[in-house]
Write a protein that holds these residues in place. Structure first.
Motif, mmCIF file in Angstrom:
data_model
loop_
_atom_site.group_PDB
_atom_site.id
_atom_site.type_symbol
_atom_site.label_atom_id
_atom_site.label_comp_id
_atom_site.label_asym_id
_atom_site.label_seq_id
_atom_site.Cartn_x
_atom_site.Cartn_y
_atom_site.Cartn_z
ATOM 1 N N GLU A 49 11.952 1.485 -10.367
ATOM 2 C CA GLU A 49 11.949 1.413 -8.946
ATOM 3 C C GLU A 49 10.725 1.625 -8.345
ATOM 4 O O GLU A 49 10.118 1.131 -7.641
ATOM 5 C CB GLU A 49 13.026 2.603 -8.341
ATOM 6 N N ALA A 50 9.929 2.822 -9.094
ATOM 7 C CA ALA A 50 8.547 2.956 -8.451
ATOM 8 C C ALA A 50 7.652 1.505 -8.739
ATOM 9 O O ALA A 50 6.736 1.108 -8.231
ATOM 10 C CB ALA A 50 8.013 4.201 -9.182
ATOM 11 N N LEU A 51 7.640 1.108 -10.196
ATOM 12 C CA LEU A 51 7.000 -0.202 -10.485
ATOM 13 C C LEU A 51 7.301 -1.214 -9.423
ATOM 14 O O LEU A 51 6.526 -1.972 -9.099
ATOM 15 C CB LEU A 51 7.351 -0.462 -11.853
ATOM 16 N N ARG A 52 8.649 -1.511 -9.090
ATOM 17 C CA ARG A 52 9.285 -2.575 -8.100
ATOM 18 C C ARG A 52 8.294 -2.522 -6.800
ATOM 19 O O ARG A 52 8.091 -3.588 -6.252
ATOM 20 C CB ARG A 52 10.653 -2.432 -8.307
ATOM 21 N N VAL A 53 8.162 -1.084 -6.416
ATOM 22 C CA VAL A 53 7.762 -1.009 -5.214
ATOM 23 C C VAL A 53 6.208 -1.276 -5.165
ATOM 24 O O VAL A 53 5.644 -1.873 -4.260
ATOM 25 C CB VAL A 53 8.112 0.536 -4.635
ATOM 26 N N GLU A 54 5.524 -0.867 -6.160
ATOM 27 C CA GLU A 54 4.386 -1.073 -6.242
ATOM 28 C C GLU A 54 3.919 -2.338 -6.275
ATOM 29 O O GLU A 54 3.004 -2.886 -5.741
ATOM 30 C CB GLU A 54 3.562 -0.083 -7.521
ATOM 31 N N ILE A 55 4.559 -3.213 -7.254
ATOM 32 C CA ILE A 55 4.321 -4.654 -7.633
ATOM 33 C C ILE A 55 4.705 -5.335 -6.137
ATOM 34 O O ILE A 55 4.106 -6.341 -5.837
ATOM 35 C CB ILE A 55 5.068 -5.148 -8.767
ATOM 36 N N GLY A 56 5.945 -5.283 -5.713
ATOM 37 C CA GLY A 56 6.383 -5.964 -4.320
ATOM 38 C C GLY A 56 5.053 -5.520 -3.421
ATOM 39 O O GLY A 56 5.034 -6.540 -2.583
ATOM 40 N N GLY A 57 4.687 -4.249 -2.978
ATOM 41 C CA GLY A 57 3.590 -4.194 -2.158
ATOM 42 C C GLY A 57 2.325 -5.005 -2.336
ATOM 43 O O GLY A 57 1.754 -5.660 -1.643
ATOM 44 N N THR A 58 1.998 -5.208 -3.725
ATOM 45 C CA THR A 58 1.002 -6.044 -3.968
ATOM 46 C C THR A 58 1.379 -7.517 -3.554
ATOM 47 O O THR A 58 0.338 -8.153 -2.991
ATOM 48 C CB THR A 58 0.694 -6.079 -5.469
ATOM 49 N N VAL A 59 2.506 -7.935 -3.908
ATOM 50 C CA VAL A 59 2.800 -9.309 -3.653
ATOM 51 C C VAL A 59 2.939 -9.391 -1.944
ATOM 52 O O VAL A 59 2.251 -10.472 -1.567
ATOM 53 C CB VAL A 59 4.176 -9.633 -4.334
ATOM 54 N N ALA A 60 3.361 -8.505 -1.436
ATOM 55 C CA ALA A 60 3.412 -8.532 0.066
ATOM 56 C C ALA A 60 2.043 -8.571 0.764
ATOM 57 O O ALA A 60 1.833 -9.181 1.659
ATOM 58 C CB ALA A 60 4.378 -7.358 0.593
ATOM 59 N N ALA A 61 0.949 -8.082 -0.019
ATOM 60 C CA ALA A 61 -0.427 -8.095 0.475
ATOM 61 C C ALA A 61 -0.997 -9.331 0.016
ATOM 62 O O ALA A 61 -2.222 -9.534 0.034
ATOM 63 C CB ALA A 61 -0.892 -6.685 0.078
ATOM 64 N N HIS A 62 -0.256 -10.399 -0.387
ATOM 65 C CA HIS A 62 -0.887 -11.402 -0.961
ATOM 66 C C HIS A 62 -1.719 -11.334 -1.946
ATOM 67 O O HIS A 62 -2.828 -12.003 -1.917
ATOM 68 C CB HIS A 62 -1.429 -12.367 0.314
ATOM 69 N N GLU A 88 -7.534 -9.590 -5.515
ATOM 70 C CA GLU A 88 -7.998 -9.862 -3.930
ATOM 71 C C GLU A 88 -6.493 -9.551 -3.157
ATOM 72 O O GLU A 88 -5.578 -10.117 -3.763
ATOM 73 C CB GLU A 88 -8.116 -11.324 -3.796
ATOM 74 N N ILE A 89 -6.553 -8.603 -2.248
ATOM 75 C CA ILE A 89 -5.603 -8.460 -1.524
ATOM 76 C C ILE A 89 -5.861 -8.258 0.021
ATOM 77 O O ILE A 89 -6.978 -8.198 0.367
ATOM 78 C CB ILE A 89 -4.781 -7.125 -1.846
ATOM 79 N N ASP A 90 -4.757 -8.313 0.794
ATOM 80 C CA ASP A 90 -5.036 -8.065 2.241
ATOM 81 C C ASP A 90 -5.452 -6.593 2.275
ATOM 82 O O ASP A 90 -4.284 -5.730 1.965
ATOM 83 C CB ASP A 90 -3.852 -8.517 3.107
ATOM 84 N N GLY A 91 -6.566 -6.310 3.183
ATOM 85 C CA GLY A 91 -6.691 -5.012 3.492
ATOM 86 C C GLY A 91 -6.011 -4.580 4.784
ATOM 87 O O GLY A 91 -5.081 -5.500 5.342
ATOM 88 N N PRO A 92 -5.945 -2.953 4.965
ATOM 89 C CA PRO A 92 -5.283 -2.595 6.126
ATOM 90 C C PRO A 92 -5.404 -3.303 7.542
ATOM 91 O O PRO A 92 -4.567 -3.470 8.506
ATOM 92 C CB PRO A 92 -5.697 -1.050 6.162
ATOM 93 N N GLY A 93 -6.761 -3.784 7.698
ATOM 94 C CA GLY A 93 -7.221 -4.378 8.902
ATOM 95 C C GLY A 93 -6.886 -5.996 8.837
ATOM 96 O O GLY A 93 -7.238 -6.649 9.924
ATOM 97 N N GLY A 94 -6.247 -6.496 7.825
ATOM 98 C CA GLY A 94 -6.062 -8.060 7.664
ATOM 99 C C GLY A 94 -7.448 -8.708 6.900
ATOM 100 O O GLY A 94 -6.940 -9.860 6.442
ATOM 101 N N GLU A 95 -8.105 -7.881 6.618
ATOM 102 C CA GLU A 95 -9.483 -8.659 5.850
ATOM 103 C C GLU A 95 -9.103 -8.606 4.654
ATOM 104 O O GLU A 95 -8.249 -7.821 4.074
ATOM 105 C CB GLU A 95 -10.585 -7.767 6.261
ATOM 106 N N ARG A 96 -9.460 -9.611 3.634
ATOM 107 C CA ARG A 96 -9.364 -9.693 2.232
ATOM 108 C C ARG A 96 -10.321 -8.731 1.595
ATOM 109 O O ARG A 96 -11.548 -8.825 1.915
ATOM 110 C CB ARG A 96 -9.537 -11.238 1.830
ATOM 111 N N ILE A 97 -9.932 -8.024 0.647
ATOM 112 C CA ILE A 97 -10.398 -7.207 -0.301
ATOM 113 C C ILE A 97 -10.468 -7.440 -1.545
ATOM 114 O O ILE A 97 -9.383 -8.052 -1.782
ATOM 115 C CB ILE A 97 -10.335 -5.491 0.234
#
Length: 126
Positions: A49-62, A88-97
């Motif tokens: 479950e913890a891995l699912r949340v982490e991976i899911g968050g990464t997918v959600a951040a594109h 590469e992921i979407d940062g908190p302000g929408g910028e790509r980091i």
């Protein structure tokens, strides 16, 4: 779902491809039961479950991962996989980091002959 990976050196690329495709279940299939992961933020998580949340968050951040395998040391049932990565992921302000680093991952051969991660350790981010 990810196929059985019979060559541990290919695990980082199969992981990358499943993550980039947004296939959370495919990524999770690459982890052995009870596996753990250190997040890029330094938190250690274990369990499906913890891995699912982490991976899911990464997918959600594109998240778009690039893995470049550097070294693979293989024993009878355990492998050490050293890989350079960029995520590469979407940062908190929408910028790509794009944090980068080198990871030392541990994998084990499972009863089906496939290799699965027991520990992902992507610290060393820049």
């Amino acid at each position: 779902m990810s196929p059985v990976v019979t060559d541990p050196a290919k695990l980082p690329i199969v992981f990358q491809d499943a993550l980039n495709a947004g296939d959370v279940e495919g990524v999770l299939a690459l982890f052995a039961p009870g596996a753990g992961m250190r997040t890029a933020a330094g938190e250690h998580i274990t369990g499906a479950e913890a891995l699912r949340v982490e991976i899911g968050g990464t997918v959600a951040a594109h998240g778009q991962l690039t893995n470049v395998p550097r070294h693979t040391l293989v024993g009878a049932e355990t492998a050490l996989l050293v890989t350079d990565w960029t995520l590469e992921i979407d940062g908190p302000g929408g910028e790509r980091i794009a944090p980068t680093g080198t990871t030392a991952n541990i994998a084990r051969r499972d009863t089906d002959g496939g290799w699965r991660f027991t520990l992902l350790n992507p610290l060393g981010t820049a």
